[in-house]
Design a protein around this motif. Structure first.
Motif, PDB file in Angstrom:
ATOM      1  N   ALA A 264      44.164  47.664  42.935  1.00  0.00           N
ATOM      2  CA  ALA A 264      43.592  46.340  43.143  1.00  0.00           C
ATOM      3  C   ALA A 264      42.551  46.016  42.075  1.00  0.00           C
ATOM      4  N   VAL A 265      41.698  46.985  41.765  1.00  0.00           N
ATOM      5  CA  VAL A 265      40.645  46.764  40.764  1.00  0.00           C
ATOM      6  C   VAL A 265      41.255  46.492  39.395  1.00  0.00           C
ATOM      7  N   ARG A 266      42.352  47.181  39.065  1.00  0.00           N
ATOM      8  CA  ARG A 266      42.960  47.055  37.736  1.00  0.00           C
ATOM      9  C   ARG A 266      44.063  45.997  37.674  1.00  0.00           C
ATOM     10  N   SER A 267      44.262  45.307  38.803  1.00  0.00           N
ATOM     11  CA  SER A 267      45.366  44.341  38.846  1.00  0.00           C
ATOM     12  C   SER A 267      45.183  43.179  37.884  1.00  0.00           C
ATOM     13  N   GLY A 268      43.965  42.881  37.486  1.00  0.00           N
ATOM     14  CA  GLY A 268      43.714  41.733  36.620  1.00  0.00           C
ATOM     15  C   GLY A 268      43.881  42.014  35.143  1.00  0.00           C
ATOM     16  N   ILE A 269      44.120  43.273  34.759  1.00  0.00           N
ATOM     17  CA  ILE A 269      44.276  43.609  33.337  1.00  0.00           C
ATOM     18  C   ILE A 269      45.551  42.962  32.788  1.00  0.00           C
ATOM     19  N   ARG A 270      45.435  42.307  31.649  1.00  0.00           N
ATOM     20  CA  ARG A 270      46.570  41.623  31.033  1.00  0.00           C
ATOM     21  C   ARG A 270      46.746  42.109  29.587  1.00  0.00           C
ATOM     22  N   ILE A 271      48.002  42.350  29.212  1.00  0.00           N
ATOM     23  CA  ILE A 271      48.292  42.762  27.843  1.00  0.00           C
ATOM     24  C   ILE A 271      48.188  41.536  26.929  1.00  0.00           C
ATOM     25  N   PRO A 272      47.378  41.602  25.866  1.00  0.00           N
ATOM     26  CA  PRO A 272      47.168  40.434  24.982  1.00  0.00           C
ATOM     27  C   PRO A 272      48.455  40.020  24.275  1.00  0.00           C
ATOM     28  N   THR A 273      48.602  38.731  24.120  1.00  0.00           N
ATOM     29  CA  THR A 273      49.757  38.178  23.383  1.00  0.00           C
ATOM     30  C   THR A 273      49.311  37.331  22.196  1.00  0.00           C
ATOM     31  N   GLU A 274      48.003  37.150  22.055  1.00  0.00           N
ATOM     32  CA  GLU A 274      47.467  36.337  20.960  1.00  0.00           C
ATOM     33  C   GLU A 274      46.545  37.182  20.099  1.00  0.00           C
TER      34      GLU A 274
END
Length: 654
Positions: A264-274
Motif C-alpha cells: 500500500a505504501v509503495r503503490s503510488g510509485i510510478r515509472i517515469p516516461t518523460e
C-alpha cells in the motif's frame, strides 16, 4: 551523602550560564536520587569472605553508601562483589565463609541469621528469614525482591546487555520482578550507554504500571519510562474510538498485514516516461526518461524505507546532471548538486515518480477502499478476510474515522515503512504472551538496535491472537534465536492454590511445565457452591472473612458482573478500591475485573462465579486461560464462590 551534595557551591565553577544550568540540574537529580525511603532499609545482607582482615567483609544493600571519607559502608547489590550473596552455596561457597541475612519490621532491624557456608558440621536448614520475607503479606504496590533473589533469577538479572532474553514463568515465579531488577542491573553496569540510548518498560495496562512503579525508585533508579503498547503506537490527533470484532482484530494483528501495508505504501510509485530537463543559467541539462527509470527501479529494488528512497532520488538525478556538467568541462561541487536537487523540474519529477505518503491516510484508504485493499492484499489475504477488516461506513477524513487500537498499530507500521522508528538501548516487555504479531513488530522497532527482556507465560494468553510459542514471538520481534529461560519455582502463590489452578494446564497450554511452589505453608483454598439467589451474599461473606486477615484482598469477577458486585458492596457499606488505587489500612479490598487481573497480586482473593469468567471470553480456551489468571492472583488464600457449575477441568474439590 545528600547533605554533602547540597552543601557544594557551584557559583563560580562554570564558564557560562549553559554549563551552570546543566550542572545544577545534575546536582538536583543527584539529590533526588538520594532521597530517604523511611521503611526501606539500605542494607539487607553481609558477606564475610574467608580472609577476615579489613576489607573482606561487605554489607550488601539496595544502593551504594559511603562515609564522610568516601569509604564504602554498603555495597550496591548489583556490584560483582555482591553476586555471591545470591549464588553462593555449600557446594560452591564462592570463597564466602559466612552469609548473614538481616530481618526488618517497619524499617527497624529485628533479626539476623547466619549461614556458615564452609562449615561441614552445620546443617543446611534453609533460611527462615528468606521464607518469612517471601510470605510477608502485601499491602500497596509491588515491592522489590532484591533481598530474596534466587540463583536462577540472578542469572537472568545479570545476563549481558548484548542479547535479548525471553523468560517463560508460571504464576508467582517472579518473572516481573526479575525483569525490573534486570533493568536496574543494566543501568548500573551500562549506565553511560543506556543514558544515551534510553530504557523502556512496557506493561499490559495502566493499572499494572501503577502497581510496579515503585520498584525501581526503591533501587535508586528514577528515570525509566513506562508505557503500554497502546501508548507506544498512539496517534495524538487520531483518538481510538472504535472497536474491532475478534475476527477483524485477529486479521489486523496478523504479520501478513506488514506485507499488505508495504504494498500500500509503495503503490503510488510510478515509472517515469518523460525526461528531466534542468535549466541553469543559459544551459539546459537533459536526463532521458530511461535513465530516470533506471534510478527509480534501482531504489525500488532496494530494501530501504520509502522516505529515505524519496530523499535519495533527487540527489541521484542531480548527480546525473553533474556528470554531464563535468563531461562538458565544468567543475561543479556539492553545493551545485544540492541546488540541482532542489530544482523545480527535479522536484516535479520526484513527486510524479515517488509521491509523498501519509501513513494514516494510507491506512484509512486501505480500510475504506475495497479496490485499494484488494490490490494491496492480493495473494496475501482472502476475500473473506478483506471483507472482515473493511469498514462498514467509510470515514470522510482522518478525524472522523472510528480508529480501533489495532488500526493504530497498522499506522505505526506504515510510519516505520516511511521513516525509521527511533530505537532504544533496552526494552522490557511484560505479559508478552498477549501481543499480536503486529504488536510484537511495533515493540521490536523500539529496540531494533538494542536488546530486550521478554517476560510472559503462555498459559496466561487471553487474547484471540495469544502467542503459541516463544520462538514465533521472538521472530516477530526481530530477535530470532534469542535465549529462552524458564522459571518454574513459584515463590508467592501457595502450593495448594497453584496445584488447583494447574488442573487447567493440559487444556490451555499442553506440554507446558507446571509451576511448583516453595511455600512452606500450603495456603488456604475453599470452594463453595451456593444457590443462584445466594451468590451475592456468599461473596460478601467471603470478603468479610478475608478482611479479618492481614494484607490486601482482591475480589475478582467477570467484567459483566462488576456493576452488580459494586452495588452490593455499596449497599453493605463495604469500602473498596479500583485496580491501580493504592490500598490503605482502612480500605484493603479491591474490586477487580477479570480482564485487568493479570500481573496483579493480593494476599487473599475472592473469585466470583468462575463460569462467568469463562463465558465472558469469545471461546472456551481463552476463557479457561482467563480463569487460570484469576485463580493464581492469591498470595495467602483463595476463596472460590459459585452458583453455576465449575468448568469440568477443575473437577470436584477434594
Amino acid at each position: 551523602m545528600r547533605e554533602d551534595v547540597e552543601s557544594l557551591d557551584i557559583t563560580d565553577v562554570t564558564g557560562n550560564w549553559v554549563t551552570a544550568k546543566i550542572l545544577t540540574a545534575e546536582f538536583e537529580n543527584r539529590i533526588k536520587a538520594l532521597a530517604d525511603l523511611v521503611h526501606t532499609p539500605l542494607f539487607f545482607g553481609r558477606l564475610d569472605y574467608r580472609e577476615h582482615e579489613a576489607g573482606h567483609r561487605f554489607y550488601i544493600g539496595r544502593r551504594h553508601v559511603h562515609d564522610a571519607h568516601g569509604d564504602p559502608m554498603v555495597i550496591d547489590w548489583r556490584a560483582p562483589v555482591s553476586q555471591p550473596f545470591y549464588r553462593a552455596s555449600r557446594t560452591n561457597p564462592m570463597d564466602v565463609a559466612l552469609r548473614r541475612r538481616f530481618g526488618y519490621t517497619g524499617g527497624e532491624l529485628t533479626a539476623y541469621e547466619d549461614e556458615h557456608l564452609t562449615d561441614p558440621t552445620e546443617a543446611d536448614t534453609g533460611s527462615a528469614l528468606l521464607q518469612a520475607e517471601i510470605e510477608r503479606p502485601r499491602v500497596g504496590p509491588m515491592r522489590d525482591i532484591v533481598a530474596t533473589i534466587q540463583p536462577e533469577q540472578d542469572e537472568i538479572v545479570r545476563a549481558g546487555i548484548g542479547g535479548t532474553v525471553c523468560v517463560q514463568g508460571g504464576p508467582g515465579t517472579g518473572k516481573t520482578a526479575v525483569g525490573l531488577h534486570r533493568v536496574a542491573y543494566l543501568l548500573y553496569a551500562h549506565r553511560d550507554r543506556l543514558a544515551r540510548t534510553g530504557t523502556l518498560i512496557i506493561g499490559p495496562n495502566r493499572s499494572f504500571l501503577h502497581y510496579i512503579e515503585q520498584v525501581l525508585p526503591a533501587l535508586g533508579e528514577l528515570n525509566v519510562a513506562q508505557a503500554t503498547v497502546d501508548d507506544l503506537v498512539a496517534q495524538p490527533h487520531l483518538p481510538v474510538r472504535g472497536t474491532d470484532t475478534p475476527a477483524a482484530a485477529r486479521i489486523k494483528g496478523d504479520a501478513r498485514m506488514a506485507q499488505v501495508l508495504r504494498r500500500a505504501v509503495r503503490s503510488g510509485i510510478r515509472i517515469p516516461t518523460e525526461p528531466v530537463v534542468v535549466v541553469r543559467g543559459s544551459r539546459r541539462w537533459r536526463i532521458p526518461a530511461y535513465e530516470v527509470e533506471e534510478l527509480v527501479r534501482e531504489l525500488t529494488g532496494r530494501d530501504i524505507r520509502y522516505g529515505a528512497a524519496r530523499e535519495a532520488l533527487p540527489q541521484r538525478i542531480a548527480h546525473a546532471v553533474l556528470v554531464r556538467m563535468e563531461q562538458s568541462g565544468e567543475a561543479p561541487d556539492d553545493r551545485v548538486q544540492d541546488a540541482v536537487a532542489r530544482n523545480t523540474a527535479v522536484k516535479a519529477a520526484v513527486k510524479a515518480a515517488w509521491p509523498p505518503v501519509d501513513p494514516a491516510k494510507t491506512v484509512l484508504r486501505l480500510l475504506a477502499d475495497p479496490e485499494f485493499l484488494a490490490a494491496s492484499a492480493e495473494g496475501i489475504l482472502t476475500e473473506d478476510e478483506q471483507k472482515e477488516i473493511l469498514w462498514a461506513k467509510p470515514a470522510r477524513g482522518l478525524a472522523s474515522a472510528r480508529w480501533s487500537a489495532a488500526d493504530t498499530v497498522l499506522i505505526d507500521e506504515a510510519a516505520d515503512l516511511v521513516q525509521r522508528t527511533h530505537s532504544l538501548g533496552h526494552v522490557v516487555l511484560d505479559e508478552a504472551q498477549d501481543l499480536s504479531p503486529m504488536q510484537y513488530r511495533a515493540v521490536g522497532r523500539r529496540c531494533s538496535t538494542g536488546s530486550a527482556t521478554i517476560l510472559g507465560d503462555l498459559a496466561q494468553g487471553t487474547t484471540p491472537w495469544a502467542t503459541a510459542t516463544w520462538a514465533e514471538a521472538l521472530a516477530h520481534l526481530g530477535k530470532p534465536g534469542s535465549a529462552v529461560e524458564e522459571l518454574t519455582r513459584g515463590f508467592r502463590v501457595p502450593r495448594e492454590v497453584i496445584a488447583y489452578a494447574s488442573r487447567l494446564l493440559p487444556v490451555i497450554a499442553p506440554g507446558l511445565a507446571e509451576a511448583t511452589s516453595v511455600r512452606e505453608s500450603a495456603g488456604s483454598l475453599t470452594v463453595r457452591s451456593v444457590q443462584p439467589g445466594e451468590l451475592a451474599d456468599a461473596v460478601l461473606a467471603a470478603c468479610r472473612d478475608a478482611l479479618t486477615q492481614e494484607g490486601s484482598i482482591g475480589l475478582i469477577a467477570a467484567d459483566a458482573r462488576i456493576p452488580a458486585l459494586a452495588e452490593a458492596l455499596g449497599a453493605a457499606a463495604v469500602p473498596y478500591l479500583s485496580p491501580g488505587e493504592e490500598t490503605t489500612p482502612d480500605i484493603r479490598l479491591t474490586l477487580v475485573p477479570a480482564t485487568l487481573a493479570k500481573g496483579l497480586e493480593y494476599d487473599y482473593v475472592v473469585l466470583d462465579e468462575p463460569a462467568a469468567v469463562v463465558d465472558g471470553e469469545p471461546d472456551e480456551r481463552t476463557g479457561l486461560r482467563r480463569l487460570y489468571v484469576a485463580l493464581t492472583r492469591a498470595v495467602s488464600g483463595l476463596a472460590v464462590v459459585h452458583a453455576a457449575p465449575l468448568p469440568e477441568q477443575l473437577g470436584a474439590r477434594s
